[in-house]
Design a protein around this motif. Sequence first.
Motif: not given
Length: 578
Positions: A283, A285, A289-292, A324, A328, A344-346
């Motif tokens: 995770t 931050k 912005e917060t992303k996985q 978390e 996803v 779905k994610m980087e």
Amino acid sequence: MKQSRMLIPTLKEAPSDAEATSHKLLVRGGYIYQVSAGIWAYLPMAQRIIAKINNLIRKQMDKYDGVEMTAPMLLPADMWEKSGRYEAYGDNLFKLDDRRKRLFLLGPTHEETFTTIVRDSLKSYKKLPLLLYQIQDKFRDEERPRFGLLRSKEFIMYDGYSFTADREGLDVEYDHMAKAFRAIFDEIGLDYKVILADSGTIGGKGSQEFSAPAAIGEDTIVYTDGGYAANLEKATSKFVEKQQIGKPGELTKKGTPGAYSVDEAAESLGMEPSQILKAMVYTVKTGKETKQVMVLMRGNDEVNEVKLNNILDADSVRLATDDEIAAVLPAHAGSLGPVGVNDKMEIIADQHIKGMVNMACGANEDGNHYINVNFDRDFTVDQFADVRNVKEGEIGPDGLPLKFTNGIEVGHIFKLGTLYSNIFKAQVLNQQGKPTDIVMGCYGIGVSRLLSAIAEQNNDDRGLIWPAAVAPFDVHVIPINVKNDEQMKMANEITAALEKDGYEVLVDDRKERAGVKFADSDLIGLPIRITVGKKAKDGIVEIKLRRTGETIEVKQEEVVNNVHILLKQAADDQQQKD
């Protein structure tokens, strides 16, 4: 100074919770007293050492036109909220309200404070460069205080701040402080390494750490015999991309029930751990912005979260929670992999997996793995980077094998640039009359940590052995029998002669047995002990060097000259050793 008038509460046994040698000996030697967990009183002997360390710092700051001042320990929280560090430090901050419910904190460091002071005090580049510093208590609410002074809630720190009109000026000040720190540690006789380091919550893009090798040190120093040195967070090894030979096999799903670790998956699949593609979700931050993000590496490697944080230019990174991950991906940690994840994610991959073929990874289904997983065909990587911890024995950047040792951080210097001056609008008019952000550096020495580092490096099975430059007293004079007038007369005369020559002397005038006095003397660890005993009637005393145990007998009139020679010899030997 009469020992009977000093507070030196020596102990035969160390505290039961003491792990570090310095913790044990500083308590047993009557140097420090624990008031509460992570909160220490510096007793008179420690206070004398701290004063000498501070004077060595001041001497070097004077050399480079550093100006001492004192900022408040109690700081308004809004200053730290503005810099973003109020949240970044989190629970490590001591927070409190005043009677009007305004939020304050106890300062762990003072970049915001000094930047604000200079902003409101200077308007022209002609007033720069400026180097300000203080020596002051700092506060961090350590979750688990331990190792005595090495990890405490309240500690003594020198913190300095340079302000220049441009980056060339910063480079000059930074180099001055690097030389000053070396001179301070050299004069003490400390064994230390200057290593590449991460700037952490202080910020900035360039920093060096001064670390004292010690078994109890919580930092890992990575170094080579050629001079390369870095802490584990920053260390790199020489990377040569290796192309594995092999034809890509057919992507196949295999059941691996109960295999949630790399070793379990490798055993279940009959593969080497290095051929398992370890996938972890972090995770991240950045601002609001917060992303996985998924991170990939060889199964026998470890993620270096500091490197990952820097690569992503994030405020923070941490392993994602089960919830978390579940939001996803339809699997738990241990069954994760990159196949089908690109939308779905980087995906960040460590550079050492470049060129690998026919890997195995989690199938994003609990109890299942894929084999014959290959880049581009089965998944793509957004970025290859160095995101792993190096390993001992790997080849360093200078072509020599990497070695590991533990170390205690005693100093750190940072190139802050305009990080804080931009946030707080600290500007001066330049030569063209235009406002420009002040360029900053900051510099820190952990004074109380240094006390422990010196103790860690200078001791034996009998007690402490203080280097002459910081010893609380130069000489320990011990009359064996304080009821013997002849012995006391000689002890007092020797003390007076030494003090007249500028030496600091502790006289053990206590009514204790000789064995107790000698044991306490060894435990306290002053450089030289002079014993006035039965041969006092012949005008002869014994001089003993604490570090080597060497003893000589000399006549009373020869004491001062011999002390001078022996202390100089001890200092020279210490410098050569380091």
